[in-house]
Structure formats: structure tokens, C-alpha cells
Design an enzyme around this catalytic site. Structure first.
Site, short mmCIF file in Angstrom:
data_model
loop_
_atom_site.label_atom_id
_atom_site.label_comp_id
_atom_site.label_asym_id
_atom_site.label_seq_id
_atom_site.Cartn_x
_atom_site.Cartn_y
_atom_site.Cartn_z
N GLU A 66 0.83 -1.21 0.00
CA GLU A 66 0.00 0.00 0.00
C GLU A 66 0.86 1.26 0.00
OE1 GLU A 66 -3.04 -0.24 3.04
OE2 GLU A 66 -3.93 -2.02 2.14
N ASP A 105 -18.91 2.68 10.74
CA ASP A 105 -17.49 2.60 10.37
C ASP A 105 -17.18 3.55 9.22
OD1 ASP A 105 -14.83 1.84 10.33
OD2 ASP A 105 -15.17 -0.01 9.21
N ARG A 130 1.95 2.23 4.53
CA ARG A 130 1.69 3.13 3.39
C ARG A 130 2.83 4.07 3.05
NH1 ARG A 130 -2.84 3.14 6.31
NH2 ARG A 130 -4.08 1.33 5.78
N CYS A 167 -9.46 -12.11 9.01
CA CYS A 167 -8.26 -12.54 8.26
C CYS A 167 -8.56 -13.65 7.26
CB CYS A 167 -7.16 -13.01 9.21
SG CYS A 167 -6.47 -11.68 10.22
#
Ligand code: CA
Length: 614
Positions: free
Chosen positions: A2, A238, A54, A545
Site C-alpha cells: 500500500e 465505520d 503506506r 483474516c
């Protein structure tokens, strides 16, 4: 992967999984040095969204990286040697860091993540040279019986009620986007969702719950509060405001405005005055059902009836994945367009009627079972058909989509637009594609042999322009989505790719992956009740996961395809923590032997289902 690579003095700096840092010669790719912060692999259990990173921050030959286990490390950019290494989080709580640090003058600033697991969000500033902490800004109030850390917390505390949110932490983590305006000397932070998600549990008396899901402007000299704008008051979905923020100056209604633009998870594209925090405009850039519109006078969303799922479960757009997640959008002043890597993913929000706080584990206060795909085939396909990914070319002044490029599915890469009228994006299908930035016409594509989620960047060296992108599949959708990720698991080959006009290098071939899954479930010996209990436990402790319905996304193992040998070691793995060195810790604190057996019964049932489908 990322990371956004950074280039300075002919060196390209990037990061990978487990917060590792790489310095490569920008012309040749030759590895100059690499740094491994040695993140304990068992810390992965606290990471909702993969063990990603990131990128780095860089100033005056000093490099900075946040690590998954909550440290901020400074390296010498020339050698990769550690200058200093500080713990920025409380190691007794499930904090993680995946975002890149940012620099404002002589300070380096880092946030953290972990709201779903139960933490209190904040950002911390450290002196670039000494590594000494200069200030810390908490984003949500702590225990009201204790003194407020700063004045903004006193204001925020009045918008929370009926706790005890402080036990779970309250959330508000700043896990990705921050931006610095040098001229205004303002430092902007994008604040995440509340913990738990469900306000009914977090703050039963209601309230906006400042500063969750907000953009907050701080004075970077002392970390004091300047203004805030809350995109999702009293968030229950969220809907983080941690998404990329773009600072730009543009003419709106005849006046030159200094704005901040954001496309947070909640589906609305916001243009805010970045000097004052005053709302300018907002319109939906993707499918949105939780709110009908943003009131132009108050700048607050007008929520749809039942959106808070207090009385009954409700299907809604966007999902917790967001109509846009962390994947950076880009802005072309020449084209007057913002390019958003957007998506439509539905989600059924439902109360968790039996919620109990599980310290260190998944605590959203919502029931994940109603959010699974329907089992009935026609309904199942109908829901999967709603899942879409696209680039929207958004006019921020008119608040309108100008054109759209449709992808095969969601979770595509971040965007890069250039002054040369190029728009470049990697996608989930493994293609790096160049479009014209003004019209979205496809000009070029490259098969990267792996899904791309990271954004490309560009640099010029010795008179030539280069494009760099970190290729490699992963992140929360890849892990969790199950069959919603309807083209199935994709291979992950983590590589840094660099392009120029006339570049002649060829990608080395990769083995065919994923290999076809082999299901050897054997006989189902458990009762329907045990399987059902296994389903509930799996979607409490495992699915983040290993994927919804035990359908994995190609990085952690697909549990339906475990071998008879692994099956025989189920309890030592699941409760005993036999594979803790790979990040699979033991769950003996929260799962009994019977629980683990029930989860295995559910996984077996899913394997039988897959076997019969083959
Ligand atoms: Ca979140």
C-alpha cells in the site's frame, strides 16, 4: 503493498508488509539498503486490515516510518541506520500503525489504528532530531472522572453520553491521512470511526461523539485545536474520515477559495474551506442510502429512516469498506477533476444483541452474520451483482461526475494524474492502466501479474519522467470479503515496478497461483447446532483474516482447504498458538476446546459445500 514511494537524490524509498523499508537506486532498481524493524509477527492479530504500510516521510536526509507494533523509527536515508526508535502507543492495548508519518517544520507526526479492537485515537508529534515527544492530540475523550488532556477534550466530552466508551477506547483513530498547509500553518488530520462502531452501545445517550469521523485542523507548533468538520456525526457505520485529503485553491461561485477535498467512506464528496473549516458543498460520489443528502445550511447529513439499525437490521450503502477507502484519489487542476477510486458494496447493518467487550479482539457492536451473502442462490447472485468498482472523474466545483471508468470489481488502486494529461491506476485485475486525464480514454496497459492497490507516483531524473508503483494484492477487502470478491483469490507478488517511455525490462515470470484449492473435509460429525455455533464464532474471531464464510482472499490460508494433517493439529494451532510466528496466535483466552471444535465443524461444512460445487 500500500506504499507510496518517495524519490530524493536518485533514490526511491518504499515500504512493504511488516513495516520494512527499502532504498533502491531510482534509475536501476539496485537495492542500496533495506531495514527490517522486526515487528513481532503475533502483533498481526491486532491488525484489522492486513500487515500493510503506506510509506515513509523524508526530510533533510532523515527518514521516518511507523511500524505495525506502534513504533516511530527514524533512519539515516543514506545508510538505513536507525537514528532513533520510539514506542508511540500503549503496548497493553491493540494499537497498530499502517499509515505514513507526515512532517511539519521540525516535527514528525504519526497517528495509529485499532478502533475495531478497542483503542482511543490520537496523533503524536516528535522532534525530528531528538525523537522527543512534542505534543499529543487525543481525538476522543477518555474517562470523564480524569482531567481533560486539552481544552478540545472538554468540548468533545459533552457530545458523548452513557458510556463507558473509555473502557473500549472510543476509537477516532487517525490511521492514514494527514496534510500540512505551510502558509496557513495548519495541520489536518482525518479521524476514524468510533469504537465500537455501533453508537447505541458506544454512547447510548446519543450525541455527535466528537471528533470521530471528522477532519480536524491543528496548530502543528503545539498540537492545539483550531477547527473541525464532522462528516458523519455520531457514526454508527465505520464511516471513517481518514481518507485522503487534497488541499487546493479553486474558484467557487466567483470567489477564490482555499479548500480541502475529501471522499470519506460515507459516500459524500466534501469541499470544505481549509482556513475556517466551513462547509462549502457535498454530493454523493457513489451509491448512498444511509443519508438522503447533506443539508447545505448546516453541513450535516440528513439520515435515512432506520439507518441506525436500532430496531431492525437494515441493508445499506456504503459498507464498512467504504465507497472509497484509503486508496489515494488525485486532482488535476488542468482538467478540473478529482479522480476517486470508488466502489459500491452493500452491507446489512444489525445490532449485536449479545455484545460483550472482548479486550484485544473484534468489538464492533454489530452482528456480522446478517451481513453475509444470502445462501439462496438467486438472492446471492443478486447481492454479488451490486458489488462494483469504478473510477469517478469528479468535478469538485459543480459537485458532479463528469465520466466514469467501470472495473470488474471493487478494491482497485490509488490514482495518479499528471500535468501531461495522464491518469494512471493499477487495478484488482492486475493491470496498470493509463487513461487520458481529461476524457478517461484508455491509452496503455501493463500486466503486473498481481492485483494492485497502491497508488502510482511519478518522478523526473536526468531529464526523463518515470512512473513507480508498488504492485501486490492485499488489504482488508482482499482478506475479508469472501465471495463478495467475486473473481476469487488473486495472487500476491509484492514488487516495486518503475516505467519510462522506451523502458525495455521484462517482468520475470511468476508461478501460476493461486493453485487450485483441494478440499479434503472428510465426514461431518457435528450437529447442526454445533455448526451454527461455529459459524457465529468464526464470524466473531476468524473472518477478518480468513474471509467471510471461510472463503479466503489469497494471502492467509483458506481454511476450507486444510490438509488432514493440519486438521489433526486444529486445537494446538487455534488455541495453542502453534503458528504464532506467522501471526496466528493462540485464542485460548477467548475460545474453549468446544468452541474450537465448533469452528472446525463450520469450516468442514464450508469445505463440503465447496467440494460439492466443484
Ligand atoms: Ca474502521
Amino acid at each position: 503493498m500500500e506504499t507510496t514511494p518517495l524519490v530524493s537524490d536518485g533514490v526511491i524509498y518504499s515500504t512493504s508488509s511488516w513495516s520494512m523499508v527499502y532504498a533502491n537506486d531510482a534509475l536501476t532498481g539496485k537495492l542500496l539498503w533495506m531495514y527490517d524493524p522486526k515487528v513481532p509477527r503475533q502483533w498481526a492479530v491486532h491488525a484489522c486490515c492486513d500487515v500493510v504500510n503506506r510509506g515513509v516521510a523524508l526530510q533533510d536526509g532523515k527518514l521516518f516510518v511507523g511500524t505495525l507494533d506502534g513504533r516511530l523509527v527514524s533512519l539515516d536515508a543514506a545508510t538505513g541506520k536507525v537514528r532513533w526508535d520510539v514506542q508511540t502507543t500503549d503496548k497493553t492495548r491493540p494499537y497498530t500503525i499502517t499509515g505514513a508519518p507526515r512532517i511539519a517544520k521540525d516535527k514528525v507526526i504519526i497517528g495509529n489504528g485499532g478502533a475495531e479492537y478497542g483503542v482511543r485515537g490520537y496523533v503524536s508529534a516528535y522532534n525530528i532530531d531528538s525523537g522527543e515527544m512534542a505534543w499529543r492530540f487525543y481525538t476522543v475523550p477518555g474517562n470523564p472522572d480524569e482531567p481533560f488532556e486539552h481544552a478540545a477534550m472538554e468540548v468533545a466530552a459533552k457530545t458523548w453520553g452513557g458510556g463507558p466508551w473509555w473502557e473500549i477506547g472510543g476509537g477516532g483513530t487517525v490511521w492514514d491521512s494527514m496534510a500540512y498547509d505551510e502558509k496557513l500553518n495548519l495541520f489536518y488530520i482525518g479521524v476514524g470511526n468510533g469504537a465500537p462502531w455501533n453508537r447505541e452501545i458506544r454512547s447510548p445517550d446519543g450525541g455527535d461523539n466528537l471528533y470521530v469521523s471528522s477532519i480536524v485542523a491543528l496548530n502543528p507548533d503545539d498540537g492545539s485545536y483550531v477547527w473541525h468538520y464532522q462528516t458523519t456525526p455520531g457514526d454508527s457505520w465505520d464511516y471513517t474520515a481518514t481518507q485522503h485529503m487534497i488541499l487546493a485553491d479553486m474558484e467557487i461561485d466567483g470567489a477564490e477559495r482555499q479548500v480541502i477535498m475529501q471522499a470519506p467512506k460515507n459516500g459524500f464528496f466534501y469541499v470544505i474551506d481549509r482556513k475556517t473549516g466551513k462547509f462549502i458543498s457535498a454530493q454523493p460520489y457513489a451509491t448512498v442510502t444511509w443519508a438522503t443528502h447533506i443539508d447545505p445550511d448546516t453541513g450535516r447529513p440528513v439520515e435515512a429512516k432506520g439507518a441506525r439499525y436500532e430496531d431492525e437490521a437494515i441493508p445499506a450503502f456504503p459498507a464498512p469498506y467504504g465507497a472509497h477507502n484509503w486508496h489515494p484519489m488525485s486532482y488535476s487542476p488542468a482538467a478540473g477533476l478529482v479522480y476517486i477510486p470508488a466502489q459500491d458494496i452493500p452491507h446489512v447493518y444489525a445490532q449485536d444483541e449479545n455484545f460483550t467487550y472482548k479486550p484485544g479482539f473484534w468489538n464492533t457492536g454489530t452482528d456480522s452474520i446478517p451481513a453475509l451473502l444470502p445462501t439462496e442462490p438467486v438472492a446471492r447472485e443478486a447481492v454479488k451483482d451490486m458489488v462494483k468498482g469504478f473510477i469517478t472523474a469528479w468535478d469538485p466545483v459543480a459537485q458532479k461526475e463528469r465520466w466514469r471508468v467501470t472495473h470488474e470489481g471493487p478494491w482497485n488502486g490509488g490514482m495518479l494524474s499528471t500535468a501531461g494529461n495522464l491518469l494512471i491506476q493499477g487495478n484488482a485485475e492486475g493491470q496498470l492502466v493509463a487513461y487520458s486525464a481529461d476524457k478517461g480514454e484508455q491509452l496503455w496497459q501493463f500486466d503486473a501479474q498481481t492485483g494492485i492497490v497502491a497508488p502510482p507516483m511519478t518522478f523526473r531524473l536526468k531529464g526523463e519522467q518515470y512512473i513507480a508503483v508498488a504492485a501486490g494484492w492485499g488489504g482488508t477487502f482482499a482478506l475479508t470479503a469472501g465471495e463478495d470478491d467475486n473473481s476469487g483469490p488473486r495472487p500476491n507478488y509484492s514488487r516495486l515496478l518503475v516505467f519510462k517511455i522506451g523502458g525495455e525490462a521484462k517482468l520475470s515470470p511468476v508461478p501460476d497461483r493461486p493453485a487450485k484449492l483441494v478440499f479434503t473435509p472428510g465426514e461431518q460429525t457435528a450437529s447442526a447446532e454445533q455448526i451454527d455455533e461455529g459459524l457465529r464464532l468464526f464470524h466473531t474471531f476468524c473472518y477478518v483474516c480468513h474471509g467471510a464464510e471461510a472463503i479466503a482472499g489469497g494471502t492467509p490460508p483458506d481454511l476450507r482447504a486444510i490438509s488432514p494433517e493440519t486438521r489433526a493439529k486444529w486445537d494446538p494451532i487455534v488455541r495453542g498458538g502453534m503458528h504464532w510466528e506467522k501471526g496466528m496466535v493462540g485464542f485460548s483466552e477467548v475460545l474453549s476446546k468446544e468452541d474450537a471444535d465448533n469452528i472446525l465443524a463450520y469450516v468442514t461444512e464450508q469445505a463440503i459445500l465447496a467440494l460439492n460445487k466443484d
